[in-house]
Design an enzyme around this catalytic site. Structure first.
Site, mmCIF file in Angstrom:
data_model
loop_
_atom_site.group_PDB
_atom_site.id
_atom_site.type_symbol
_atom_site.label_atom_id
_atom_site.label_comp_id
_atom_site.label_asym_id
_atom_site.label_seq_id
_atom_site.Cartn_x
_atom_site.Cartn_y
_atom_site.Cartn_z
ATOM 1 N N ARG A 101 7.195 -5.288 2.901
ATOM 2 C CA ARG A 101 6.424 -6.309 2.436
ATOM 3 C C ARG A 101 6.238 -6.047 0.687
ATOM 4 N NH1 ARG A 101 -0.004 -4.655 4.594
ATOM 5 N NH2 ARG A 101 0.485 -2.755 3.868
ATOM 6 N N GLU B 140 -5.211 -12.405 6.818
ATOM 7 C CA GLU B 140 -6.292 -11.319 7.084
ATOM 8 C C GLU B 140 -7.338 -11.627 6.588
ATOM 9 O OE1 GLU B 140 -3.892 -8.140 5.631
ATOM 10 O OE2 GLU B 140 -3.235 -9.276 4.611
ATOM 11 N N ASP C 241 -7.292 -5.474 8.013
ATOM 12 C CA ASP C 241 -8.091 -6.404 6.666
ATOM 13 C C ASP C 241 -9.219 -6.608 7.615
ATOM 14 O OD1 ASP C 241 -8.025 -5.393 4.416
ATOM 15 O OD2 ASP C 241 -5.615 -6.250 4.665
ATOM 16 N N HIS D 289 0.915 -0.710 -0.013
ATOM 17 C CA HIS D 289 -0.486 -0.404 0.207
ATOM 18 C C HIS D 289 0.761 1.546 -0.333
ATOM 19 C CE1 HIS D 289 -3.870 -2.200 0.887
ATOM 20 N NE2 HIS D 289 -3.301 -2.824 1.542
#
Length: 255
Positions: A72, A151, A177, A47
């Site tokens: 990540r 998640e 999430d 993100h």
């Protein structure tokens, strides 16, 4: 990576590590986070604004500090996991690992044979670590940390089997999430009672398997609570918020 002070060694020795969360593709900001005292910095390619080049430069800048290097990767980009290790990442977090098949693909990208299928090319990583290539190979499978993000309800149901996959070192929980999927999209509630309850269960189940539990935290209070639940890698400190908070405090002090 053979040092007893490696990230893997610290986490397996039950030490707790707080990592900053770097979303801005500005390499020196990662260095500044490391110099500020953060024991680790995570580069967010899912993100955040980082592409591979930004992560490559950021890891190099971060190597000027004592902070550990975490990346990540984007959802499903297992080849990026291998590339992140090749340029110096000590730990890779893979989002949306919902099944044993997902976990195996991730482990294959993270570990050399016979554990996985990672191909050879860690020249930059060995250089940053001050290692000869044979020494890197001898320690890599043990000293590179593969954390599968949990998640979704599917991931929760498959957790024990995911943790049993050779090469998976632990989990990293995304409470936002998690709350979104648990409510079937009805609400975002990362600090809600149900979310915290599930997070506690995940830590307990992961530690029972002798694996590492990590989590994203929204406040210092949640860092402390998560540590008590059994988590040992806690993300807290989003670079955008840290910068804006410091800037707001500075200008407010001048008014």
């Amino acid at each position: 990576m053979t040092s007893p002070k490696s990230l893997a060694a610290k986490l397996r020795a039950d030490e707790s590590i707080v990592t900053a969360w770097a979303s801005l593709a500005v390499p020196i900001l990662a260095e500044l986070l490391g110099r500020s005292g953060y024991p680790a910095v995570t580069f967010d390619m899912q993100h955040g604004q980082h592409d591979f080049g930004a992560v490559r430069e950021g890891l190099s800048f971060l190597s000027l500090t004592d902070a550990h290097k975490i990346v990540r990767i984007p959802v499903g980009e297992m080849s990026t996991a291998s590339r992140a290790l090749d340029i110096g990442a000590e730990c890779v977090i893979a989002p949306m690992i919902n099944s044993v098949e997902d976990a195996r693909a991730f482990a294959d990208a993270m570990k050399y044979p016979p554990v996985g299928k990672r191909s050879w090319g860690p020249h930059r990583a060995a250089m940053l670590n001050g290692q000869a290539l044979p020494d890197y190979l001898a320690s890599a499978n043990n000293e590179t940390v593969a954390l599968a993000m949990i998640e979704t309800p599917e991931a929760i149901a498959a957790l024990d089997d995911i943790l049993d996959v050779p090469g998976i070192d632990g989990i990293f929980v995304g409470p936002s999430d998690m709350s979104l999927t648990l409510s079937n999209g009805a609400k975002l509630d990362p600090n809600g009672e149900k979310t915290i309850e599930v997070c506690a269960e995940l830590a307990e189940r992961t530690r029972a398997k002798g694996k590492i539990a990590g989590i994203f935290c929204m406040s210092p209070e949640r860092v402390h609570e998560s540590r008590k639940q059994g988590y040992r890698l806690m993300a807290y400190g989003f670079d955008v918020s840290l910068f804006m908070g410091a800037a707001t405090a500075a200008i407010d002090a001048c008014r």
